[in-house]
Design a protein around this motif. Structure first.
Motif, PDB file in Angstrom:
ATOM      1  N   ALA A  35       0.735  -1.299  -0.042  1.00  0.00           N
ATOM      2  CA  ALA A  35       0.007  -0.113   0.018  1.00  0.00           C
ATOM      3  C   ALA A  35       0.723   1.222   0.059  1.00  0.00           C
ATOM      4  O   ALA A  35       2.067   1.238   0.722  1.00  0.00           O
ATOM      5  CB  ALA A  35      -1.025   0.085   1.255  1.00  0.00           C
ATOM      6  N   ASP A  82      -5.658  -2.886  -3.490  1.00  0.00           N
ATOM      7  CA  ASP A  82      -4.981  -3.771  -2.759  1.00  0.00           C
ATOM      8  C   ASP A  82      -5.914  -5.089  -2.446  1.00  0.00           C
ATOM      9  O   ASP A  82      -7.224  -4.714  -2.044  1.00  0.00           O
ATOM     10  CB  ASP A  82      -4.623  -3.250  -1.294  1.00  0.00           C
ATOM     11  CG  ASP A  82      -3.832  -3.850  -0.506  1.00  0.00           C
ATOM     12  OD1 ASP A  82      -3.868  -5.021  -0.655  1.00  0.00           O
ATOM     13  OD2 ASP A  82      -3.178  -3.309   0.309  1.00  0.00           O
ATOM     14  N   LYS A 125      -7.494   0.949  -0.639  1.00  0.00           N
ATOM     15  CA  LYS A 125      -6.124   1.285  -0.792  1.00  0.00           C
ATOM     16  C   LYS A 125      -5.688   0.803  -2.271  1.00  0.00           C
ATOM     17  O   LYS A 125      -6.080  -0.224  -2.764  1.00  0.00           O
ATOM     18  CB  LYS A 125      -5.353   0.612   0.251  1.00  0.00           C
ATOM     19  CG  LYS A 125      -5.578   1.346   1.758  1.00  0.00           C
ATOM     20  CD  LYS A 125      -4.872   0.617   2.491  1.00  0.00           C
ATOM     21  CE  LYS A 125      -5.034   0.811   3.984  1.00  0.00           C
ATOM     22  NZ  LYS A 125      -4.165   0.099   4.981  1.00  0.00           N
TER      23      LYS A 125
END
Length: 145
Positions: A55, A88, A94
């Protein structure tokens, strides 16, 4: 012949370390520039390789860089086709960052160039002195290597 100015300052280990670090940074920056990369771009590219998929926020914390700076560097790296961002898988809110194949190839070349620049920096030292110097630097740097 007159003595160089600032003899008290020039005898401090901190001053000498600063001069050596500046020379090392200049050598590495020049080697990376020959590959078309800046120092922080190389740091972030290397961290992406080590942490991917990562991230953006975790990447920034990992390299101790301001989140706005990380975004700018990632934008540059993505525009150059060196990294890619995707949702993600662990948290779809994210972005996760990964290297592209071109990013991985460039990183290999940059790591070789950085090693060669560091070899130039340490050229005045024997192999045994280099090992000792690295051990001493680790001890005084507050890192564990």
């Amino acid at each position: 012949m007159a003595e160089a100015p600032l003899p008290a300052i020039r005898s401090l280990p901190s001053w000498l370390l600063g001069r050596a670090a500046a020379r090392g940074r200049a050598l590495v920056a020049g080697a990376l520039a020959a590959e078309g990369l800046k120092m922080w771009h190389h740091v972030v590219l290397s961290a992406v390789r080590d942490l991917a998929p990562v991230a953006q926020a975790d990447l920034g914390r990992g390299v101790r860089l301001d989140p706005k700076d990380v975004v700018g560097i990632l934008n540059d790296l993505q525009s150059a086709g060196l990294v890619e961002r995707a949702p993600d898988p662990r948290d779809r809110r994210k972005n996760a960052v990964s290297l592209t194949e071109e990013g991985a190839r460039l990183l290999v070349r940059c790591e070789k160039a950085a090693r060669e620049a560091n070899d130039e920096l340490l050229a005045p030292l024997s192999a045994a002195e280099r090992d000792q110097f690295m051990d001493l630097l680790i001890r005084i740097s507050g890192t564990d290597g």
